[in-house]
Structures are given as C-alpha cells and as structure tokens.
Motif scaffolding. Structure first.
Motif, PDB file in Angstrom:
ATOM      1  N   GLY A 127       0.823  -1.148   0.043  1.00 37.66           N
ATOM      2  CA  GLY A 127       0.027   0.038   0.082  1.00 37.66           C
ATOM      3  C   GLY A 127       0.807   1.181   0.060  1.00 37.66           C
ATOM      4  O   GLY A 127       0.437   2.224   0.342  1.00 37.66           O
ATOM      5  N   TYR A 128       2.040   1.188  -0.155  1.00 36.45           N
ATOM      6  CA  TYR A 128       3.048   2.405  -0.398  1.00 36.45           C
ATOM      7  C   TYR A 128       3.128   3.001  -1.631  1.00 36.45           C
ATOM      8  O   TYR A 128       3.185   2.377  -2.630  1.00 36.45           O
ATOM      9  N   SER A 129       3.047   4.181  -1.752  1.00 36.37           N
ATOM     10  CA  SER A 129       3.248   5.059  -3.025  1.00 36.37           C
ATOM     11  C   SER A 129       3.944   6.247  -2.516  1.00 36.37           C
ATOM     12  O   SER A 129       4.027   6.787  -1.480  1.00 36.37           O
ATOM     13  N   LEU A 130       4.267   7.095  -3.707  1.00 38.29           N
ATOM     14  CA  LEU A 130       4.780   8.440  -3.292  1.00 38.29           C
ATOM     15  C   LEU A 130       3.710   9.361  -2.780  1.00 38.29           C
ATOM     16  O   LEU A 130       2.365   9.394  -3.395  1.00 38.29           O
ATOM     17  N   GLN A 131       3.924  10.116  -1.765  1.00 32.75           N
ATOM     18  CA  GLN A 131       3.178  11.063  -1.342  1.00 32.75           C
ATOM     19  C   GLN A 131       3.161  12.168  -2.403  1.00 32.75           C
ATOM     20  O   GLN A 131       4.265  12.787  -2.940  1.00 32.75           O
ATOM     21  N   PRO A 132       1.789  12.692  -2.786  1.00 30.29           N
ATOM     22  CA  PRO A 132       1.839  13.734  -3.952  1.00 30.29           C
ATOM     23  C   PRO A 132       2.829  14.859  -3.454  1.00 30.29           C
ATOM     24  O   PRO A 132       3.182  15.464  -4.395  1.00 30.29           O
ATOM     25  N   ASN A 133       2.944  15.479  -2.494  1.00 33.01           N
ATOM     26  CA  ASN A 133       3.481  16.654  -1.913  1.00 33.01           C
ATOM     27  C   ASN A 133       4.737  16.360  -1.455  1.00 33.01           C
ATOM     28  O   ASN A 133       4.743  15.401  -0.149  1.00 33.01           O
ATOM     29  N   PHE A 134       5.907  16.364  -1.685  1.00 36.27           N
ATOM     30  CA  PHE A 134       7.303  16.029  -1.387  1.00 36.27           C
ATOM     31  C   PHE A 134       7.272  16.176   0.074  1.00 36.27           C
ATOM     32  O   PHE A 134       7.622  15.499   1.146  1.00 36.27           O
ATOM     33  N   SER A 135       6.878  17.450   0.345  1.00 37.27           N
ATOM     34  CA  SER A 135       7.288  18.301   1.850  1.00 37.27           C
ATOM     35  C   SER A 135       6.392  17.655   2.826  1.00 37.27           C
ATOM     36  O   SER A 135       6.825  17.696   3.882  1.00 37.27           O
ATOM     37  N   GLN A 136       5.077  16.833   2.510  1.00 38.20           N
ATOM     38  CA  GLN A 136       4.370  16.364   3.435  1.00 38.20           C
ATOM     39  C   GLN A 136       5.010  15.475   4.249  1.00 38.20           C
ATOM     40  O   GLN A 136       4.658  14.847   5.550  1.00 38.20           O
ATOM     41  N   ASN A 137       5.974  14.579   3.526  1.00 34.60           N
ATOM     42  CA  ASN A 137       6.738  13.500   4.286  1.00 34.60           C
ATOM     43  C   ASN A 137       7.464  14.010   5.439  1.00 34.60           C
ATOM     44  O   ASN A 137       7.897  13.194   6.428  1.00 34.60           O
ATOM     45  N   PHE A 138       7.712  15.375   5.529  1.00 36.28           N
ATOM     46  CA  PHE A 138       8.579  15.664   6.628  1.00 36.28           C
ATOM     47  C   PHE A 138       7.702  17.153   7.375  1.00 36.28           C
ATOM     48  O   PHE A 138       8.670  17.538   8.216  1.00 36.28           O
ATOM     49  N   SER A 139       6.577  17.005   7.274  1.00 34.48           N
ATOM     50  CA  SER A 139       5.808  18.010   7.718  1.00 34.48           C
ATOM     51  C   SER A 139       5.257  17.852   9.472  1.00 34.48           C
ATOM     52  O   SER A 139       5.714  16.606   9.819  1.00 34.48           O
ATOM     53  N   LYS A 140       4.939  18.726  10.082  1.00 38.18           N
ATOM     54  CA  LYS A 140       4.524  18.252  11.453  1.00 38.18           C
ATOM     55  C   LYS A 140       3.249  17.183  11.688  1.00 38.18           C
ATOM     56  O   LYS A 140       3.092  16.721  12.749  1.00 38.18           O
ATOM     57  N   THR A 141       2.877  17.157  10.653  1.00 40.91           N
ATOM     58  CA  THR A 141       1.805  16.120  10.401  1.00 40.91           C
ATOM     59  C   THR A 141       2.084  14.736   9.438  1.00 40.91           C
ATOM     60  O   THR A 141       1.171  14.131   8.757  1.00 40.91           O
ATOM     61  N   ASN A 142       3.500  14.618   9.446  1.00 37.83           N
ATOM     62  CA  ASN A 142       3.743  13.526   8.270  1.00 37.83           C
ATOM     63  C   ASN A 142       3.572  12.185   8.865  1.00 37.83           C
ATOM     64  O   ASN A 142       4.048  11.052   8.118  1.00 37.83           O
ATOM     65  N   ASP A 143       2.721  12.008  10.076  1.00 39.43           N
ATOM     66  CA  ASP A 143       2.616  10.391  10.524  1.00 39.43           C
ATOM     67  C   ASP A 143       1.311   9.980   9.519  1.00 39.43           C
ATOM     68  O   ASP A 143       1.044   8.820   9.432  1.00 39.43           O
TER      69      ASP A 143
ATOM     70  N   TYR B 141       9.184   5.402   0.277  1.00 41.93           N
ATOM     71  CA  TYR B 141       8.852   4.729  -0.930  1.00 41.93           C
ATOM     72  C   TYR B 141       9.724   5.136  -2.052  1.00 41.93           C
ATOM     73  O   TYR B 141      10.076   4.302  -2.642  1.00 41.93           O
ATOM     74  N   ALA B 142      10.079   6.276  -1.892  1.00 40.53           N
ATOM     75  CA  ALA B 142      10.935   7.018  -3.059  1.00 40.53           C
ATOM     76  C   ALA B 142      12.247   6.430  -2.923  1.00 40.53           C
ATOM     77  O   ALA B 142      12.726   6.002  -4.096  1.00 40.53           O
ATOM     78  N   ASP B 143      12.808   5.784  -1.836  1.00 40.75           N
ATOM     79  CA  ASP B 143      14.095   5.035  -1.997  1.00 40.75           C
ATOM     80  C   ASP B 143      13.780   3.849  -2.551  1.00 40.75           C
ATOM     81  O   ASP B 143      15.013   3.521  -3.409  1.00 40.75           O
ATOM     82  N   ALA B 144      12.861   3.086  -2.279  1.00 40.36           N
ATOM     83  CA  ALA B 144      12.492   1.824  -2.955  1.00 40.36           C
ATOM     84  C   ALA B 144      12.591   1.862  -4.452  1.00 40.36           C
ATOM     85  O   ALA B 144      13.251   1.091  -5.208  1.00 40.36           O
ATOM     86  N   LEU B 145      11.765   3.041  -4.966  1.00 39.93           N
ATOM     87  CA  LEU B 145      11.789   3.264  -6.427  1.00 39.93           C
ATOM     88  C   LEU B 145      13.241   3.420  -7.076  1.00 39.93           C
ATOM     89  O   LEU B 145      13.729   2.839  -8.133  1.00 39.93           O
ATOM     90  N   LEU B 146      13.905   4.446  -6.385  1.00 41.68           N
ATOM     91  CA  LEU B 146      15.391   4.762  -6.950  1.00 41.68           C
ATOM     92  C   LEU B 146      16.293   3.366  -6.833  1.00 41.68           C
ATOM     93  O   LEU B 146      17.162   3.387  -7.593  1.00 41.68           O
ATOM     94  N   LEU B 147      16.105   2.602  -5.740  1.00 40.11           N
ATOM     95  CA  LEU B 147      17.097   1.275  -5.731  1.00 40.11           C
ATOM     96  C   LEU B 147      16.549   0.313  -6.906  1.00 40.11           C
ATOM     97  O   LEU B 147      17.449  -0.287  -7.343  1.00 40.11           O
ATOM     98  N   ALA B 148      15.343   0.406  -7.057  1.00 38.61           N
ATOM     99  CA  ALA B 148      14.959  -0.465  -8.296  1.00 38.61           C
ATOM    100  C   ALA B 148      15.305  -0.004  -9.617  1.00 38.61           C
ATOM    101  O   ALA B 148      15.882  -0.613 -10.614  1.00 38.61           O
ATOM    102  N   ALA B 149      15.368   1.393  -9.748  1.00 42.06           N
ATOM    103  CA  ALA B 149      15.999   1.833 -10.894  1.00 42.06           C
ATOM    104  C   ALA B 149      17.531   1.797 -11.124  1.00 42.06           C
ATOM    105  O   ALA B 149      17.989   1.135 -12.078  1.00 42.06           O
TER     106      ALA B 149
END
Length: 495
Positions: A234-250, A391-399
């Motif tokens: 169920g993992y995918s890229l968060q549409p907004n890059f910065s949301q991964n590091f926001s105060k509500t990134n949980d 998940y972005a890491d998983a994608l770039l590792l696959a690449a």
C-alpha cells in the motif's frame, strides 16, 4: 532508535558528515570541537573520534536490548505462552538484523552476538561476510511473519517493524550486498569513481543469491522484488514531497518506517534542525540554533544552485539567501542592521580566523527539509516523525538495480522527478541515479553508503581537494591529490 538518528553523534551523523553532501565547518568559535567534525569530512578520523565511538556503543546497546527481549520471549514461549509472543519475537529479530546491517555497513568486521547470556570473554569478531549472511538469513526468516499494516498514522503498528519495513531492509541489504558481503574491501575494487567501480559491483550483484519467499534471486532481482512487495503493501509516493517531513507527516503514504515523535507521548530529542540554524534565525521561531551544519558546495552544484536549471527540491530542502520568518527579515546580529543571509557558495572545511563574520557565520545553505516546529515544550522535541525509509528510496533502488542489470531505469527515476516537476530524463546512467539520490534524500542519513556503493566516497570533490586546510588542536592537516587526508606529522591515510 532515537540515539541512532536524532542525537549529535549517531548513524545519521556518520552517513552525512563523512560524505560529499554535508559539512560542519570549523567556524572559529562554533563547531571546532577539536576538529572532530572536520575530521569526519576529511576522512582523517581515528578510533578515538567521539561520534564513531558513540555510534558503536548505541548500536550494541540496542542489540543487547533486542537479545534480552528475544531470550525472554523464548522462555515464555517454551513455558506455553500465547502464540502471539512468537510474532513479537520475529519483530525483535528483524530489528536486530537492521542494527547489524548498520554495524556491518559502518564498521565491517564486528562481533556477532545473538544471546543475552553471552559473556564478554566469549565474544569474537566475525567476518563481514558472516555478519552479512546472518542479516540475510534473519530477514528471510522473519519477513513472512511480520504484520501487514502501516507503521504510520497512530495505528496499531505505529513505529513498529511491519512486512513493508522488512522488505525495505532486504532491499537495502541487497543493493549494498557487493560491499557488505566482501571481506577484502581494500583490494582497490571499491575506489576510483563510478566507471572504475561499476563493473565489479554490477557483476557481484548478479553472482550473489538471496532466497526470499520461496524463490532464489540475484541481488538486483531481489531489489526489484522487494520494491513490488512494498507497493503491494500500500505504499506510494506522497503527492506533496514536503508532506513527508511536515509536522503531520504521520499520515504520509510514502514513509515506510518512521520514528514516532511529538512533544508529549513520544518525546524524542532531535538535534538535526537545531544544529543547522543560525541562532538569530532559530530565535525568531522561539527555538535554539547552533549555527553549524550546512550543505557543501559540491551538493549545491548537483542541485544546480543559482542556474536556470536549479532543481525544484532546492526550495524544499534548504534555507538559503535572505532569511524571513513570517514574512519578516531577520537581523544578522552584527550590530549594523544587516539582514541574515545564508550564502551557499561560501563554505569551506575550516575557516581562518581573519574571515569576516558575514562569511564565517552565514556560509552554507541550511537544512529546511523538516518543517520547523515550535509548538512543543523543548527545542529538541518535534511533532515531525523522523523518517528512516520511504517509498521513493525503494523506487530509486529499483532504478539502480535495473541499470546495473543493463536495463532502463527511466520510469522509476522520472516518477520521482515528475512528483516535484523537475523534468524528465532519458537513458539514465549510474551518475544520474547517484545525483538523483542526493537531490531526493539530502540529509536523510544515507549519502556515505551511496557513495561507497558507487565508488565516489574517497574521490576528491569541490570541497575536499588537494591542499584543503584543516587546522585542529593536534596538528595541521592537508589533503593530498588522491583525495585521502594526510597528517603532515604521521603521513597517515584513513579512507
């Protein structure tokens, strides 16, 4: 895990500040500390370096806790305890395997201790390949028993090791397996740049076999398999890059494994935002700033700072140029009314005493990736969960795995770039992927490992070049033209 990723001396510190991406320059009064930070960057550190010792101790302390938990759970299981106890045991074993992954990556040959009953007299150093195989065997055994569920969003498995975390751990181990399984890493096959190192790494990955979920695959096929399994979880890229590091990134759909953090229930001290901001900048938020960590000039070149092709993630990752908080300029504190301004291209390893304050104090782009949080009771506690893997890491590792297999990694790289509107690439090379990893994962605690795998860790850079100055209490250091650091008194080389 807080001592591994959030404190001043930890895995994150070793991965970033010994790489080509981040630096804690000697600012003559700030962050000199006997030269230990500059020593990490220049690779002239020795066994007495406090950061190295602290990281070693932290890793083995947590391994000891894991061993105690695993042994206690086994006692309860043997006594007829509930079946769910074995599930906890698998989870603790997976955590221990991840800790050994960090140890073998950072230190090579390390003691493999798997019981809380082991006495020090019986502890022996294991070969790197033995520790690597232990990690693979443990993850292979544990992954099928790990829960399918998100470790985010305050759910049942918040911050815990789920099946997706297990697959991500295996992907990281597999992509680095040509290094982690190699007992002789001083034979020259891992240094000299991408063109020299890639033939060895590419072929080694094809020769290494990993049996997972009933099928044996080579290292690169294992990376691809794990990425697909993570996607199925169920993992995918968060549409907004910065949301991964926001105060509500949980609530991020991308963050595979995080460290829960807030100012009440999960009070985790994280020094990373604090040590990058200038004091006047942090004060405007009501926080403390130690005016230290900044991006290297080399990293700014990869981001194409100041050019028409500047990567969009520059604005999502750094504070740079004139500083404003809530739309208001910040006084630099020099007594002349000048505005605080970070200058990305002024960074050097070690500033001389006669450097003007405008350069000495304000050189370098500062980390802004994690949203500044001034809502908690301590400047070290934040509501942003600390991101370990996403998940972005998983994608770039696959690449990367595809390119090492002679296939195209364009689709995965462009999925990453499309998210931030960075423009597509075609026929991506290993250099493209290494650069993309810096753009995407700056200050996420993996750069050193990436550089070793690509063969650039010991190569000279814009910031670490022949003749670079390093003034410390114990001597005057320069870098010779090999890219290694040489002590004038002992001519010692440390990679």
């Amino acid at each position: 895990f807080r001592s591994l990723y959030g404190s001043t001396d930890n895995v994150h510190t070793l991965q970033e500040f010994s790489s080509d991406a981040w630096i804690l320059p000697g600012r003559q009064g700030d962050w000199v500390d006997g030269g230990k930070w500059q020593s990490l960057f220049l690779h002239n550190y020795g066994p007495g370096n406090a950061t190295i010792k602290s990281t070693w101790n932290a890793l083995y302390t947590i391994i000891g806790n894991c061993n105690t938990s695993i042994d206690n759970l086994e006692t309860f299981i043997q006594a007829g305890g509930e079946s769910y106890l074995q599930d906890y045991q698998y989870e603790a074993r997976a955590v221990r395997a991840i800790l050994y992954y960090h140890l073998v990556d950072l230190f090579g040959r390390v003691p493999l201790v798997t019981s809380s009953k082991t006495v020090m007299a019986d502890v022996n150093q294991s070969s790197r390949s033995e520790v690597y195989q232990f990690i693979v065997d443990e993850l292979t055994d544990c992954i099928p028993h790990l829960p399918s569920g998100k470790c985010q969003n305050m759910g049942k498995y918040y911050g815990r090791v789920t099946k997706a975390v297990g697959y991500m751990a295996m992907a990281k181990v597999a992509i680095n397996s040509p290094i982690l399984s190699k007992d002789d890493w001083n034979d020259g096959s891992l240094v000299g740049g991408i063109a020299k190192v890639a033939p060895y790494v590419n072929q080694a990955g094809k020769n290494i076999k990993i049996a997972l979920d009933g099928t044996t695959r080579d290292a690169w096929e294992t990376v691809l398999y794990c990425q697909k399994q993570i996607e199925k979880e169920g993992y995918s890229l968060q549409p907004n890059f910065s949301q991964n590091f926001s105060k509500t990134n949980d609530s991020s759909v991308e963050n595979i494994w995080t460290q829960p953090s807030d100012g009440t229930t999960y009070k985790v001290s994280d020094y990373n935002p604090t040590r990058t901001l200038h004091a006047a900048h942090a004060s405007a938020y009501g926080l403390q700033g130690w005016n230290g960590a900044c991006a290297t000039v080399e990293q700014m070149k990869v981001f194409k700072y100041g050019t028409d092709e500047q990567d969009p993630r520059m604005d999502m990752t750094f504070f740079y140029g004139p500083v404003f908080v809530d739309g208001k300029p910040i006084d630099a504190g020099l007594g002349d009314g000048a505005q605080l301004c970070y200058n990305p291209m002024d960074v050097v390893v070690d500033f001389k005493e006669d450097v003007p304050n405008q350069i000495l104090k304000f050189a370098g782009a500062r980390m802004s990736k994690y949203e500044v949080d001034n809502t908690t009771s301590s400047y070290l506690n934040h509501n942003n969960d600390k991101v370990f893997w996403r998940y972005a890491d998983a994608l770039l590792l696959a690449a990367e795995a595809k390119v090492r297999m002679g296939q195209s990694g364009d689709a995965e790289v462009n999925e990453i770039r499309d998210r931030v509107q960075a423009g597509q690439k075609s026929n991506v090379t290993l250099q493209d992927i290494l650069d993309e990893r810096m753009l995407e994962f700056s200050y996420e605690g993996m750069r050193r490992q990436d550089q070793i795998r690509f063969g650039t860790y010991t190569e000279p850079t814009t910031d670490r070049y022949a003749g670079v100055h390093h003034n410390v209490a114990t001597g005057d250091y320069v870098v010779d033209n090999t890219g290694f650091t040489t002590d004038r008194k002992s001519t010692r080389l440390n990679s």
